[in-house]
Design an enzyme around this catalytic site. Structure first.
Site, short mmCIF file in Angstrom:
data_model
loop_
_atom_site.label_atom_id
_atom_site.label_comp_id
_atom_site.label_asym_id
_atom_site.label_seq_id
_atom_site.Cartn_x
_atom_site.Cartn_y
_atom_site.Cartn_z
N ASP A 101 0.86 -1.17 0.00
CA ASP A 101 0.00 0.00 0.00
C ASP A 101 0.91 1.23 0.00
O ASP A 101 2.12 1.14 0.20
CB ASP A 101 -0.94 -0.03 1.22
CG ASP A 101 -2.19 0.79 0.97
OD1 ASP A 101 -3.24 0.49 1.56
OD2 ASP A 101 -2.10 1.73 0.15
N GLU A 118 -10.49 6.60 4.33
CA GLU A 118 -9.52 5.98 5.24
C GLU A 118 -9.66 6.53 6.66
O GLU A 118 -10.77 6.63 7.17
CB GLU A 118 -8.11 6.17 4.67
CG GLU A 118 -7.97 5.58 3.25
CD GLU A 118 -6.55 5.58 2.73
OE1 GLU A 118 -6.32 6.16 1.68
OE2 GLU A 118 -5.68 4.99 3.40
#
Ligand code: GLC
Length: 577
Positions: free
Chosen positions: A232, A463
């Protein structure tokens, strides 16, 4: 990697995107070995960084449809719009199983039930094309230039962290991790998914990016995954504490755990990234995800290999996997964009598909104060109607996070149809439509409205910016509903990435209540159903909580006591369960 919000120019056209990616590609082809690059972008509900692209409902709404064929068609449409911009790779689908709606990425998950998520992995065959009979198990597959490289994410257990904390810790047995959170990856791998992104989160205290057991022994060896594992963004920096320190140790840990491609850090904190994101250098926005720290990464990895800390066999495995995907994607034969696809971006056909998805995603939670007196469908020839609420006329709110920017924003951020636009199109010519986001008591008392539609909900987030401890309806939404419903028969519509707490007094006051999730650009999908052209068919993909004290809600436990259970959804005519 293109970070959410980066673009070649303000509201760049697909041709400008394709020019940018082709220029990068030409530079790569002139390099010593001439190996083409893969340019990746978060196209997670359509090609959502691109102005005018079709924005589909976020995954939580697609989970409410339970329609694998629809979701596959959405994948195919998204692939076309991504390739139209010359981009080869979509960091989608997120196949998280979201077990706690306090998680800021709940809307990126198809639902809290593993079987729903497994069913929705059909989007991989839409994005990449369907592998032919006999395609070797675990090997990446891409049908052709109309398809994109997909990325199942975030491996594994990102939706199962304690209290839904983003990038948190999933505490459970391996059996539960495999049964609940890993199962959707079996389906992605069987569809030839080209890449899998490791999760920022941890399992029983071990960060996924450092787990040789899960990345190599399980994913590569046990499950036979033959594509590549990508980190990521800035995930290696997160492996060290303080953030970004001892980067070389993080490189060693992640590469030896099985990470094959690194979304290397910019080395800046996020605010700097946002600043850089808007820094226009030489007429081209700096692609913040074009790593600022790549020299540090390359020097570090080279040193680790030369000192035998990272074996050449490990490097060969990573390189082989990356090349395998590039060959499967046909990038050596066709490294540059296909300009014949340009007109697919935001095309009418895709908008019709998105409108169908909106229709099928709506979940009817209440229809009439007396079930024998259904409130919906609404009368499109009513004399005067009120459209109210903070979310009735805002494309940005309808689309949510990962739209035009990383965490989205309100307003006319792209081309689309708001609920207000759609109502004006849907009603008869003699119907007077009054729009007032927060109508005063005088307005409500002085005008004789046949009914009101009140749309409220969440602001966009992504997020960690979406992690919550409480889940009220933001922007005073409950009070807006209450004040309108006190005076006018009211349909309330919730625009949100997850279930929100609805006080009983609010629920009792409204005549009808619809969960519309984050529908995207095609707001007419909502009016199609509330005015009766189509039936409600959506069913909750998540449990609807009464209060956060209940969380995490688990349908298999005796204490399960939601306001509405997973699977609940009324139809205008009959109960759907
Ligand atoms: C983000 C997200 C991931 C995304 C990646 C690239 O931090 O965790 O889902 O694909 O970075 O933007």
């Amino acid at each position: 990697m293109n970070v959410g919000g980066s673009s070649p120019a303000e509201n760049a056209s697909p041709a400008q995107w394709a020019d940018m990616v082709d220029n990068l590609q030409r530079a790569a082809l002139e390099s010593r070995l001439g190996i083409p690059i893969i340019y990746g972008i978060d196209a997670v509900h359509g090609n959502n960084n691109v102005y005018g692209a079709t924005i589909f409902p976020h995954n939580v709404g697609l989970g409410a449809t339970r329609d694998a064929d629809l979701v596959k068609r959405i994948g195919a449409a998204t692939a076309l719009e991504v390739r139209a911009c010359g981009i080869h790779y979509a960091f989608a689908p997120c196949v998280a199983v979201c077990k706690d709606p306090r998680w800021g990425r709940c809307y990126e998950s198809f639902g809290e039930d593993t079987e729903i998520v497994r069913n929705m992995t059909s989007i991989v065959s839409g994005l990449q094309g369907e592998p032919p009979e006999g395609h070797p198990k675990g090997y990446p597959f891409l049908a052709g230039r109309d398809n994109v490289i997909a990325c199942a994410k975030h491996f594994v257990g990102d939706g199962g962290t304690h209290k839904g904390l983003n990038e948190g810790n999933a505490i459970m047995s391996y059996e539960d991790l495999e049964r609940i959170h890993m199962a959707p990856y079996f389906d992605c791998i069987s569809q030839g998914v080209c890449t899998i992104m490791a999760s920022y989160s941890s399992w029983n205290g071990v960060p996924l990016h450092s787990s040789h057991f899960l990345l190599t022994e399980v994913l590569k060896e046990k499950l036979g995954f033959k594509g590549f594992i990508i980190s990521d963004s800035e995930a290696l920096d997160r492996l060290s504490n303080p953030y970004g320190s001892n980067y070389r140790q993080s490189i060693l840990t992640a590469i030896n755990a099985g990470v094959d491609m690194v979304g290397t850090s910019s080395g800046f904190d996020f605010l700097n990234m946002l600043f850089l994101n808007n820094l226009n250098i030489l007429g081209v926005y700096l692609q913040v995800m074009v790593p600022i720290r790549y020299p540090l990464f390359l020097d570090g990895l080279t040193d680790l290999v030369e000192r035998g800390k990272v074996s050449m066999a490990r490097i060969d495995d990573a390189v082989e996997r990356i090349l395998r995907v590039k060959f499967a994607a046909g990038l050596f034969e066709n490294p540059l964009s296909d300009r014949s696809l340009l007109q697919t971006s935001g095309c009418e056909l895709h908008r019709k598909l998105a409108r169908e998805a909106v229709r099928k995603s709506l979940v009817l939670l209440k229809n009439g104060k007396d079930p024998k007196q259904p409130f919906l469908p609404l009368n499109r020839s009513a004399k005067k109607i009120l459209i109210a609420g903070t979310h009735s006329d805002d494309i940005g709110y309808q689309c949510g996070g990962w739209t035009m920017t990383w965490d989205g924003k309100s307003g006319k951020i792209t081309i689309g149809t708001t609920i207000l636009d759609a109502v004006r199109e849907a009603v008869g010519g003699d119907t007077e439509v009054i729009y007032d986001p927060e109508p005063s008591a005088e307005t409500l008392a002085s005008q004789d409205f046949s009914f009101a539609i009140v749309a409220v909900g969440e602001a966009p987030y992504a997020e960690f910016s979406g992690d919550r401890k409480e889940l009220p309806i933001p922007f005073n939404g409950a009070e807006i509903i209450s004040s309108v419903a006190d005076k006018v028969p009211t349909l309330a519509i919730l625009i949100s990435g997850r279930p929100l707490c609805i006080e009983p007094r609010i629920f009792d006051k409204v005549d009808a209540l619809v969960a519309a999730w984050l529908p995207g650009t095609e707001g007419a999908g909502i009016t199609d159903v509330i005015f009766g052209d189509y039936e409600f068919q959506g069913k909750l993909p998540v449990s609807w909580l009464k209060s956060v004290e209940q969380l995490p809600l688990n349908a298999t436990e005796n204490s399960y006591d939601p306001l509405f259970p997973i699977g609940f959804g009324l139809s205008s005519k009959r109960e759907l369960l």
